[in-house]
Design a protein around this motif. Sequence first.
Motif, PDB file in Angstrom:
ATOM      1  N   ARG A 219       1.039  42.417  -8.857  1.00  0.00           N
ATOM      2  CA  ARG A 219       0.703  43.008  -9.966  1.00  0.00           C
ATOM      3  C   ARG A 219       1.922  41.567 -11.317  1.00  0.00           C
ATOM      4  NH1 ARG A 219       2.482  49.428  -9.613  1.00  0.00           N
ATOM      5  NH2 ARG A 219       0.236  49.569  -8.613  1.00  0.00           N
ATOM      6  N   VAL A 220       2.984  41.049 -10.609  1.00  0.00           N
ATOM      7  CA  VAL A 220       3.753  39.772 -11.202  1.00  0.00           C
ATOM      8  C   VAL A 220       4.096  38.373 -10.633  1.00  0.00           C
ATOM      9  CG1 VAL A 220       5.481  42.042 -11.836  1.00  0.00           C
ATOM     10  CG2 VAL A 220       5.733  40.778  -9.470  1.00  0.00           C
ATOM     11  N   GLY A 221       2.316  38.125  -9.677  1.00  0.00           N
ATOM     12  CA  GLY A 221       1.483  37.031  -9.586  1.00  0.00           C
ATOM     13  C   GLY A 221       1.903  36.135  -7.865  1.00  0.00           C
ATOM     14  N   LEU A 222       2.156  36.755  -7.420  1.00  0.00           N
ATOM     15  CA  LEU A 222       2.205  36.875  -6.127  1.00  0.00           C
ATOM     16  C   LEU A 222       0.802  35.917  -5.461  1.00  0.00           C
ATOM     17  CD1 LEU A 222       3.599  37.324  -3.032  1.00  0.00           C
ATOM     18  CD2 LEU A 222       1.941  39.192  -3.243  1.00  0.00           C
ATOM     19  N   ALA A 223       0.206  36.216  -5.847  1.00  0.00           N
ATOM     20  CA  ALA A 223      -1.667  35.409  -5.407  1.00  0.00           C
ATOM     21  C   ALA A 223      -1.526  33.857  -5.793  1.00  0.00           C
ATOM     22  CB  ALA A 223      -2.348  36.287  -5.806  1.00  0.00           C
ATOM     23  N   ARG A 224      -0.912  33.956  -7.186  1.00  0.00           N
ATOM     24  CA  ARG A 224      -0.699  32.384  -7.698  1.00  0.00           C
ATOM     25  C   ARG A 224       0.406  32.378  -6.730  1.00  0.00           C
ATOM     26  NH1 ARG A 224      -2.453  29.695 -11.659  1.00  0.00           N
ATOM     27  NH2 ARG A 224      -3.412  31.717 -12.815  1.00  0.00           N
ATOM     28  N   ALA A 225       1.785  32.553  -6.855  1.00  0.00           N
ATOM     29  CA  ALA A 225       2.477  31.853  -5.718  1.00  0.00           C
ATOM     30  C   ALA A 225       2.150  31.415  -4.662  1.00  0.00           C
ATOM     31  CB  ALA A 225       4.144  33.217  -5.697  1.00  0.00           C
ATOM     32  N   LEU A 226       1.828  31.553  -3.892  1.00  0.00           N
ATOM     33  CA  LEU A 226       1.502  31.906  -2.665  1.00  0.00           C
ATOM     34  C   LEU A 226       0.143  30.725  -2.663  1.00  0.00           C
ATOM     35  CD1 LEU A 226       1.086  35.479  -1.339  1.00  0.00           C
ATOM     36  CD2 LEU A 226       2.526  33.912  -0.188  1.00  0.00           C
ATOM     37  N   ALA A 227      -0.663  31.058  -3.618  1.00  0.00           N
ATOM     38  CA  ALA A 227      -1.647  29.907  -4.069  1.00  0.00           C
ATOM     39  C   ALA A 227      -0.857  28.723  -4.009  1.00  0.00           C
ATOM     40  CB  ALA A 227      -3.113  30.149  -4.774  1.00  0.00           C
ATOM     41  N   VAL A 228       0.073  28.247  -4.782  1.00  0.00           N
ATOM     42  CA  VAL A 228       0.611  26.937  -5.215  1.00  0.00           C
ATOM     43  C   VAL A 228       1.835  26.483  -4.825  1.00  0.00           C
ATOM     44  CG1 VAL A 228       2.511  26.383  -6.742  1.00  0.00           C
ATOM     45  CG2 VAL A 228       0.469  27.817  -7.799  1.00  0.00           C
ATOM     46  N   ALA A 229       2.087  27.414  -3.028  1.00  0.00           N
ATOM     47  CA  ALA A 229       2.795  27.641  -2.328  1.00  0.00           C
ATOM     48  C   ALA A 229       1.431  26.468  -1.216  1.00  0.00           C
ATOM     49  CB  ALA A 229       3.492  29.211  -1.439  1.00  0.00           C
ATOM     50  N   SER A 230       0.650  27.224  -1.208  1.00  0.00           N
ATOM     51  CA  SER A 230      -0.179  26.413   0.097  1.00  0.00           C
ATOM     52  C   SER A 230      -1.352  25.004  -0.933  1.00  0.00           C
ATOM     53  CB  SER A 230      -1.300  27.365   0.703  1.00  0.00           C
ATOM     54  OG  SER A 230      -2.022  27.534  -0.568  1.00  0.00           O
ATOM     55  N   ARG A 231      -0.740  24.669  -1.716  1.00  0.00           N
ATOM     56  CA  ARG A 231      -1.083  23.466  -2.916  1.00  0.00           C
ATOM     57  C   ARG A 231      -1.338  22.303  -1.986  1.00  0.00           C
ATOM     58  NH1 ARG A 231       0.815  23.164  -8.389  1.00  0.00           N
ATOM     59  NH2 ARG A 231      -0.551  24.661  -9.160  1.00  0.00           N
TER      60      ARG A 231
END
Length: 321
Positions: A219-231
Amino acid sequence: MSGQLEELLRAAGRAPSAHNTQPWTVSPSGALGYALSWDAARELPIGDPTRRDLFLALGAFTEAFLIASADLGVPLRVEWTGASERGPVARFVRAYECHPTSFTAADLAGRRSARGAYEPGALPDAVFAEAGDAFAGSAGLWRGGTRALAPLSEEADRWLFADPALVAELRRWLRLRPVPAGHPDARDGLTGPALALSRVEERALRAALSPAAHRVLRRVGLARALAVASRGVMRYDGTVLVVTAPTASAGPKDLLEAGRGLLRCWLTLARHGYATHPLSQLIDCGSTCGELADRVGAVPWAVFRVGRPVREPVRSARRTD
């Protein structure tokens, strides 16, 4: 189980499958053959509802089994029987000659998936052509650049990590903590080293994807953070290959044949020193699949990076090892 079948499975068991689920089952069929089916408990009903990845994996295993049989001097051929859950997908029956192939059990053992960093550089034209020829008309092969597809990869990762059901299914096949050698989980799934994660990254991902943490953090952006981490996986000058359907009306049998071609393609690339990294989320995610189809001008069946790994990839576990 006969000694011959054990030897065949030991070599053919190195075939690839989504999340390393190894869904195939093989049993004696009559006096001179074997029947191929799959274990429903090893399907991915959330991430692979159409069974595209399942049939590709069964096709890849079929080719691996035939390569293994030729290596052992056991003359077998395959007969497709259908994709029904009530019977086998195929039968391996005795033949007059061994399966014609240039690949060996050593090739099966030497193939690697590598999910870490690759050296920059595009796949040479000659190697791309050879990889495409491996499908023998069962599928097409499209080539693109990693940077061009990086935004799609990031979008697909966000979609994956935001969906609780997909994360729960993924979590079932992740092996992000030590598993005793004799435990069944030690022989399948995806370990941290196989995902090219450091120990710190492994622990962080395990914590973030735990049921309680994911419920709050998504709810606080985990999906975006994980996607950025694998960028960084895609933001370099490299090559992505897309396997495409031969016709718009292709069905399960066509996927099985394409799976055979996919294994031959990966073995061909491995002979030239290349590893592969499946990017199935680009097809599983509806929006990125549609855009990918527009780019390649066909229905995408499989997508993967190809290149020379910066570090030697870890050998994944197998139930038949």
